[in-house]
Design a protein around this motif. Sequence first.
Motif: not given
Length: 255
Positions: A67, A99-104, A97, A65
Amino acid sequence: MTAATAPVARRVEHVMGLPIGLALRGRHAAGPAADAAWAAVLASLREADRVFSTYRADSVVRRIDRGELGLDDAPAEVHEVLAIAARAARTTDGAFSVWRDGRLDPSGVVKGWAVQRASALLRDLPDTDVCLSAGGDLVAWSDTVPWHVGIEDPRDPTRLVATVPVTDGAVASSGTAHRGAHLVDARTGAAPTGIAGVTVLAGSLTDADVDATAAYALGRDALSWLRRRVGRTGLVVWADGTAAPFGEALGRSPA
């Protein structure tokens, strides 16, 4: 002493933010072999927590998350979990999914996957019936009498809506009775409507856990989706309290 009256040895430890319970019945219900197997199970689950925890700043998931670690460089178990999640996403048209709000957030896969993987470490206990549970979900087998598993009423967890015998398989439930409204339909970001809880029985806890969570995310479409899942049986409880079984009939709990 018959199998039905054989004593059950129980162990409990808190791992992955969950109570992990082990019930053993038979030749190795207690003793060094059981102790060693239990230690190995806990070590496996702690390793899963080190990789997948969304609460630990040092976990692989949180490093992804931030990076600090690319998916291509993530360990093999991350790719295995993501592949399971991708299949669930395809079959639900995106309702499920990780993935939520771009986070794993792989929580909808990891618990069942990790416990199923750890349960393999108990298969080497001969002449021993096993039930390994995590936060209410479980994988179990028995060469003697079945384990009888109660299914909670998601609207009133002090009640059982059914009981099921398990001789070799897994049971998982999904709903908001214990953790509140934490489950959403990933297509809308909103909580599903019309549904109170889902329980799935399958050959592995990986499958049972993912399917229970995915079905709950589908809300009113849960039952029709589950009826198309091969090798699954269980129960959907709607928001109005009515229950709809799918697959083989479930044993009803006593009044």
